[in-house]
Design an enzyme around this catalytic site. Structure first.
Site, short mmCIF file in Angstrom:
data_model
loop_
_atom_site.label_atom_id
_atom_site.label_comp_id
_atom_site.label_asym_id
_atom_site.label_seq_id
_atom_site.Cartn_x
_atom_site.Cartn_y
_atom_site.Cartn_z
N GLU A 175 36.73 66.12 -2.73
CA GLU A 175 35.28 66.11 -2.92
C GLU A 175 34.58 65.34 -1.82
OE1 GLU A 175 31.26 65.21 -4.21
OE2 GLU A 175 32.77 63.74 -3.73
N ASP A 194 39.97 61.78 -5.22
CA ASP A 194 39.92 61.21 -3.87
C ASP A 194 38.77 60.23 -3.77
OD1 ASP A 194 37.99 63.35 -3.97
OD2 ASP A 194 37.91 63.38 -1.78
N HIS A 209 36.84 64.07 -9.40
CA HIS A 209 37.65 64.01 -8.16
C HIS A 209 38.43 62.70 -8.09
CE1 HIS A 209 34.71 61.49 -5.77
NE2 HIS A 209 33.83 62.08 -6.53
N HIS A 240 30.49 54.33 -1.85
CA HIS A 240 30.68 54.53 -0.41
C HIS A 240 30.45 53.25 0.40
CE1 HIS A 240 29.90 59.19 -0.62
NE2 HIS A 240 30.51 58.73 -1.70
N1 BES Z 1 29.53 61.21 -6.76
C1 BES Z 1 28.91 61.44 -5.51
C2 BES Z 1 27.56 62.12 -5.60
C3 BES Z 1 26.49 61.38 -6.37
C4 BES Z 1 26.41 59.99 -6.40
C5 BES Z 1 25.55 62.11 -7.03
C6 BES Z 1 25.42 59.36 -7.12
C7 BES Z 1 24.52 61.49 -7.73
C8 BES Z 1 24.47 60.10 -7.78
C9 BES Z 1 29.86 62.29 -4.66
O1 BES Z 1 31.18 61.82 -4.70
C10 BES Z 1 29.44 62.22 -3.22
O2 BES Z 1 29.52 61.16 -2.66
N2 BES Z 1 29.00 63.33 -2.63
C11 BES Z 1 28.69 63.37 -1.24
C12 BES Z 1 28.70 64.76 -0.72
C13 BES Z 1 30.04 65.24 -0.26
C14 BES Z 1 29.93 66.61 0.33
C15 BES Z 1 30.70 64.31 0.71
C16 BES Z 1 27.31 62.82 -0.99
O3 BES Z 1 26.43 62.90 -1.87
O4 BES Z 1 27.12 62.28 0.09
MN MN Z 2 31.77 61.40 -6.59
MN MN Z 3 31.28 60.04 -3.29
#
Ligand code: BES
Ligand code: MN
Ligand code: MN
Length: 456
Positions: free
Chosen positions: A152, A88, A86, A426
C-alpha cells in the site's frame, strides 16, 4: 456489548503482545533491504488469521509482495464483509529523530510508539482480534473475508491485478477499512472521503557538469535556482494552483455541505500549537478543514541538488531535482492531471535548462455513500461504543485502491478508522493509543452485528 467487553478484558495482554510481535517486523515495502522481513510479516499475518479461525488462508504471491487472504463463510445467504488493510509500513527515516527504536514497540503515556503502530498494523490487527472474538464467542453474524496487502505504501501496484483476477473469491457486499483517522476519541468521526494522488518527479539539467560558481556563476543558468522559481510559480498569490486546466471538473460542495464540514469540532489554536506553526497556510477562501478535505493541493515532497555536505563548497550544480505530488478531489483524473503537470512544467522551463518530468503512481479520489446500510451500521457501532454520534468528515489522505474496489468488484467502502491525525503517520515517533486499539476491537463486532441486522 458485555460479551465483547468480557472477552477483551480476559485477552487484553495477549492482544497487546501479539500486536507488539507484528510491529517488530520491519516490513518496509519501499526499501529492498527489508524484503525478507516483509515476506515474514505476510506469513505471520496468515498464521494469525488461521489461529483466529479463518479458512482458506493463503499467502498469495504477486510480482511484488504477497497479499494475505482468509475467509469465514458461515452462511451464503448472509451478507459478506471484505476487510482490507496493509501490513507494509513506511520507511522509519529520519531514524535519529525517534525517541525509541521504530521496530521495538515501546509504551509511553498509554501510547504504543512504533512504525506502523497506527498505519496500518495497529488498525488492521484490530479486525483480526475482533474476528477471533466473534469466532470464540460464537457471535459472528455475517460472512467475512480478509485481504491484507504488502504494497500500500508504494502504490499497490500488484493489487489491481489480483483483484481483477480474483473477482469471485473477493465477492462481498461491502469493503471495511480501518486505515484513516478520527477527530479525537472524545469526538468520534467517520471519514466519508479520500483524496486522489498524482506523484511526479522532475529533473532540471543545466550545464553538462558542476561548475565553479565564481568562474561561471551569473553567466550560466543555475538549475537549483531555476527549479525553485519554477516550483514557486505553481501557486499564485492566493495559493491557487496555476497549472492550466488543473481545476477543471473539480466538484464544488454546496453551501450546506460546506457548513456541515465546518461544523465538525476543530480547534485551530490547538492545531497550530501541535505543529509549532504560528499561522496556517492555504488556498484563499477555504478553511483548514476544507483545504485538506475537499480541495486539491500541490506539495513538494523533496528537493535536492548541488552541494549539501558539511561546510561550504562553492559550486554551480549541473542538476537539481524535486518530487512533487498533487492531492486530488472528485472530478479530477490522476492520469490527466499528471499529463497537465508534465506539459505545464516543460512549458515554463527557460531555454537555459532542460527539464525531464516523469510520473510515478497515482490514485483516484473516493467519496463514500452516507445513506448505505453499511455506513449506518458503522455509525451505530461507533455511537454504541463511544456513547456519542460520530461526525462525518473528509480525510485528506489517499488509499488509491478503494476506487478500484468499486470499479472492479462493484462494491462500496466504509472507512472506519481509529487513528488520529496527530499519530505521526509517516513521521518519526509514530504512535497508536492503546485506548484506540481496544476501542476499535470493541467497535468492530458491533459493526458486523448492525450490518447483518440492517441488511435483513
Ligand atoms: N493510511 C494512509 C492514508 C490515510 C491516512 C488516509 C490518514 C486518511 C487519513 C495510507 O497508508 C497512505 O499513507 N496512503 C498514501 C498513498 C499511497 C499511494 C502511498 C498517502 O496518502 O500518501
Ligand atoms: Mn495506511
Ligand atoms: Mn501510509
Amino acid at each position: 456489548m458485555q460479551i465483547i467487553k468480557n472477552y477483551v478484558e480476559k485477552n487484553r495482554q495477549r492482544f497487546l503482545d501479539e500486536l507488539f510481535e507484528l510491529l517488530r517486523f520491519p516490513s518496509v515495502s519501499a526499501d529492498p533491504k527489508y524484503k525478507g522481513d516483509v515476506l515474514k510479516t505476510a506469513d505471520f499475518v496468515a498464521e494469525k488469521l488461521k489461529e483466529a479461525g479463518a479458512d482458506k488462508v493463503e499467502v498469495c504471491s504477486t510480482e511484488g509482495y504477497p497479499i494475505v487472504y482468509g475467509e469465514k463463510i458461515i452462511d451464503t445467504s448472509l451478507p459478506t464483509v471484505l476487510v482490507y488493510g496493509h501490513y507494509d509500513v513506511q520507511p522509519p527515516d529520519p531514524i535519529e529523530l525517534w525517541h525509541t527504536p521504530p521496530f521495538e514497540p515501546t509504551v509511553r503515556d498509554g501510547k504504543i510508539y512504533a512504525r506502523g503502530a497506527c498505519d496500518d498494523k495497529g488498525q488492521f490487527y484490530m479486525h483480526v482480534k475482533a474476528f477471533e472474538l466473534m469466532m470464540r464467542t460464537d457471535t459472528l453474524p455475517c460472512n467475512i473475508k480478509f485481504m491484507i496487502e504488502g504494497e500500500e505504501e508504494v502504490g499497490s501496484d500488484n493489487l489491481g491485478k489480483f483483484v481483477a483476477n480474483n473477482k469471485e473469491r473477493l465477492k462481498a457486499d461491502v469493503v471495511l477499512i480501518s486505515d484513516t483517522s478520527m477527530i479525537s476519541m472524545e469526538n468520534p468521526s467517520l471519514e466519508t472521503g479520500l483524496r486522489g494522488l498524482a506523484y511526479m518527479e522532475v529533473e532540471v539539467q543545466g550545464p553538462s557538469r558542476d561548475l565553479h560558481s565564481g568562474v561561471y556563476g551569473g553567466a550560466v543558468g543555475n538549475p537549483a535556482t531555476i527549479l525553485c522559481q519554477m516550483i514557486a510559480s505553481l501557486h499564485d498569490e492566493n495559493n491557487h494552483i496555476t497549472i492550466p486546466g488543473f481545476y477543471d471538473g473539480v466538484i464544488e460542495l454546496s453551501a450546506e455541505e460546506r457548513k456541515a464540514l465546518n461544523d465538525a469540532p476543530f480547534d485551530l489554536t490547538e492545531y497550530k500549537q501541535d505543529l509549532s506553526v504560528d499561522e496556517v497556510w492555504g488556498e484563499k477562501g477555504y478553511s483548514t478543514i476544507e483545504r485538506t478535505g475537499i480541495r486539491p493541493t500541490l506539495e513538494v515532497n523533496g528537493i535536492w541538488g548541488g552541494y549539501t555536505g558539511p561546510g561550504a563548497k562553492t559550486v554551480l550544480p549541473a542538476v537539481a531535482n524535486a518530487k512533487i505530488s498533487m492531492r486530488l478531489v472528485p472530478g479530477q483524473d490522476w492520469k490527466k492531471i499528471s499529463e497537465l503537470f508534465k506539459n505545464h512544467f516543460e512549458s515554463i522551463a527557460p531555454k537555459s535548462v532542460k527539464v525531464k518530468v516523469i510520473a510515478h503512481h497515482g490514485g483516484t479520489p473516493y467519496v463514500t455513500p452516507t445513506d448505505s446500510v453499511a455506513f449506518q451500521a458503522a455509525y451505530k457501532a461507533i455511537e454504541e461504543a463511544f456513547g456519542k454520534q460520530p461526525v462525518p468528515t473528509r480525510g485528506g489522505g489517499s488509499i488509491p485502491i478503494v476506487a478500484l474496489f468499486e470499479q472492479e468488484l462493484g462494491i462500496k467502502t466504509v472507512l472506519m478508522g481509529f487513528g488520529l491525525d496527530s499519530d505521526n503517520l509517516h513521521s518519526p515517533n509514530e504512535k497508536y493509543d492503546i485506548f484506540n486499539y481496544f476501542k476499535g476491537i470493541e467497535t468492530i463486532p458491533l459493526f458486523h452485528k448492525h450490518y447483518a441486522e440492517l441488511s435483513k
